[in-house]
Design a protein around this motif. Sequence first.
Motif, mmCIF file in Angstrom:
data_model
loop_
_atom_site.group_PDB
_atom_site.id
_atom_site.type_symbol
_atom_site.label_atom_id
_atom_site.label_comp_id
_atom_site.label_asym_id
_atom_site.label_seq_id
_atom_site.Cartn_x
_atom_site.Cartn_y
_atom_site.Cartn_z
ATOM 1 N N ILE A 1 0.874 -1.182 0.000
ATOM 2 C CA ILE A 1 0.000 0.000 0.000
ATOM 3 C C ILE A 1 0.904 1.222 0.000
ATOM 4 O O ILE A 1 1.799 1.335 0.834
ATOM 5 C CB ILE A 1 -0.929 0.052 1.238
ATOM 6 C CG1 ILE A 1 -1.900 -1.136 1.247
ATOM 7 C CG2 ILE A 1 -1.705 1.356 1.272
ATOM 8 C CD1 ILE A 1 -2.776 -1.204 2.494
ATOM 9 N N LEU A 2 0.687 2.136 -0.924
ATOM 10 C CA LEU A 2 1.485 3.363 -0.978
ATOM 11 C C LEU A 2 1.188 4.194 0.272
ATOM 12 O O LEU A 2 0.045 4.607 0.497
ATOM 13 C CB LEU A 2 1.130 4.142 -2.245
ATOM 14 C CG LEU A 2 2.061 5.284 -2.641
ATOM 15 C CD1 LEU A 2 3.452 4.754 -3.013
ATOM 16 C CD2 LEU A 2 1.461 6.071 -3.811
ATOM 17 N N PRO A 3 2.182 4.465 1.123
ATOM 18 C CA PRO A 3 1.920 5.126 2.412
ATOM 19 C C PRO A 3 1.340 6.525 2.302
ATOM 20 O O PRO A 3 0.717 7.010 3.245
ATOM 21 C CB PRO A 3 3.312 5.170 3.072
ATOM 22 C CG PRO A 3 4.085 4.067 2.433
ATOM 23 C CD PRO A 3 3.593 4.021 1.014
ATOM 24 N N THR A 4 1.547 7.174 1.168
ATOM 25 C CA THR A 4 1.116 8.566 1.021
ATOM 26 C C THR A 4 -0.298 8.704 0.474
ATOM 27 O O THR A 4 -0.769 9.831 0.275
ATOM 28 C CB THR A 4 2.089 9.313 0.094
ATOM 29 O OG1 THR A 4 2.248 8.548 -1.110
ATOM 30 C CG2 THR A 4 3.440 9.497 0.761
ATOM 31 N N LEU A 5 -0.979 7.602 0.216
ATOM 32 C CA LEU A 5 -2.359 7.696 -0.271
ATOM 33 C C LEU A 5 -3.242 8.362 0.782
ATOM 34 O O LEU A 5 -3.189 8.027 1.964
ATOM 35 C CB LEU A 5 -2.918 6.310 -0.586
ATOM 36 C CG LEU A 5 -2.439 5.648 -1.873
ATOM 37 C CD1 LEU A 5 -2.839 4.182 -1.889
ATOM 38 C CD2 LEU A 5 -3.016 6.377 -3.095
ATOM 39 N N GLY A 6 -4.056 9.292 0.320
ATOM 40 C CA GLY A 6 -5.032 9.930 1.199
ATOM 41 C C GLY A 6 -6.439 9.530 0.795
ATOM 42 O O GLY A 6 -6.671 8.976 -0.288
ATOM 43 N N ARG A 7 -7.385 9.829 1.665
ATOM 44 C CA ARG A 7 -8.780 9.456 1.365
ATOM 45 C C ARG A 7 -9.271 10.123 0.085
ATOM 46 O O ARG A 7 -10.077 9.552 -0.655
ATOM 47 C CB ARG A 7 -9.681 9.820 2.548
ATOM 48 C CG ARG A 7 -9.437 8.956 3.776
ATOM 49 C CD ARG A 7 -10.390 9.315 4.901
ATOM 50 N NE ARG A 7 -11.791 9.121 4.494
ATOM 51 C CZ ARG A 7 -12.830 9.432 5.264
ATOM 52 N NH1 ARG A 7 -12.624 9.960 6.470
ATOM 53 N NH2 ARG A 7 -14.061 9.228 4.840
ATOM 54 N N ASP A 8 -8.801 11.338 -0.187
ATOM 55 C CA ASP A 8 -9.242 12.036 -1.394
ATOM 56 C C ASP A 8 -8.680 11.403 -2.669
ATOM 57 O O ASP A 8 -9.171 11.678 -3.767
ATOM 58 C CB ASP A 8 -8.822 13.511 -1.330
ATOM 59 C CG ASP A 8 -9.599 14.292 -0.281
ATOM 60 O OD1 ASP A 8 -10.651 13.795 0.167
ATOM 61 O OD2 ASP A 8 -9.142 15.379 0.097
#
Length: 506
Positions: free
Chosen positions: A129-136
């Motif tokens: 999982i890419l750690p920088t993914l945000g909900r948006d």
Amino acid sequence: MGEKVVAESFDLSDRHRYRDKLRQCLTVLGRLLEEKRFDRPKNLMGLEIELNLAGADGLPRMMNAQVLERIASRDFQTELAMFNLEVNIAPHRLEGRIFDRLSEELRTSLAYADRKAGEVDAGIVMIGILPTLGRDDLVSSNISDVDRYALLNDQIVAARGEDFALDIDGVERLVCTSKSIAPEAACTSVQLHLQVTPGRFADVWNAAQAVAAVQVAVGANAPFLFGHELWRESRPPLFQQSTDTRPPELQAQGVRPRTWFGERWISSAYELFEENLRYYPALLPICDDEDPLRVLDQGGTPRLAELVLHNGTVYRWNRPVYGIADGVPHLRVENRVLPAGPTVTDVIANAAFYYGVVRALAEESRPVWTRLPFEAAAANFDAACRHGIEARLRWPRRGRYGGGTVEVDAVSLVRDELLPLAEVGLDAWGVEPADRDFYLGVIEERCRRRVNGASWQAETFHQALEKGLDRDVALAATTRRYCELMHVGEPVHTWPVGLPEPVPLG
């Protein structure tokens, strides 16, 4: 989900017709098995890796269409979200220097794809999982512009009838909702295929289920989601919850999720396809014009398109696959438990361990699944996802007269019992000793040092916090450092923990 799917809406007659067609396909599958129409053993394996696109800042880039246009290779395909790609490696025989050949092919393919992505200021990242993914980032507007993804999203959303609830309680707890299946796109995995004869299928599938927890424990690489530190391998709970067609009432009734580990050992591949029809309503009731019974009666090979499509919407961690090659049907076990990355060497080491240990376990005179309750295998999988390399697992007692199970460190189980079995299994495949020893040695060193992708990410992130970085900055810095080391290519157990000290100016 790789097949071209085009449709706008379904009515009641579509679903009735599709159910009838599925039953026909299942009948034909049964006849194919009875008539021994399947391919002879060829010792074939295959490999798929889901990838992320990120910029030099470590943040996701919604650019898979532009990158794929530049790559211009059928080996690369879209995946669910615009920051995803998938690379497919052609089937190979499990023999000789197979793992070195796979390593070279993957390095070449990924380096080429990364150069092409660089033309639009993006890069390839292999990670669970890419750690920088945000909900948006994980919203329906970022789902890839491909009919099958939009259609699948619409059908799963309609089946659920309300927002998806994510609730993952790990090191920290994440609770949120989503209006689409987009969060599933955060899960990027490695899929290992193994072609098997019908007579061998159940033994291989059962063996794969038994060792799924061990695979996750040594290979975990997904500790972060939406800025939260969760399980060491957060993909399985995220995947299950983000594709769950069951509202809470159906969950309380014990209705099975579409993403699941299973509930029993099996005695044939037919049982899994039959379960799919018995337990799961169709999400994509698209009927093919083939008459499978007529094709079979005329001596042909039926595509069983409806059975294949339906099977692709039931997300078992070890999935049965019906396929056709050169006009002859075959069966495969598709192992889906591993996250992508961290490096090509790590991916190939995970594959070597899997193919070796599954072969050895499948051929034991007293198979592990006759001594390990299925409930224990499922609990092991959950424990491995939660704790990664530090997991403790239940395993049958050793010795000829041993009874029951004992709790053991995953790393001790691997080093003392499973690595020797994997060595025997790879010898049985005819893998060269140099290949065998190098890649199994990577697994052994991970266990000896108790380091995998998840532990490295978590330790590096915490060191960044201790230096005074805030969470988002620390996650981005950890991701950038991960990408640097991924491209260097040395296996993750050799990676220095922490961020490099900045070079002083002047």
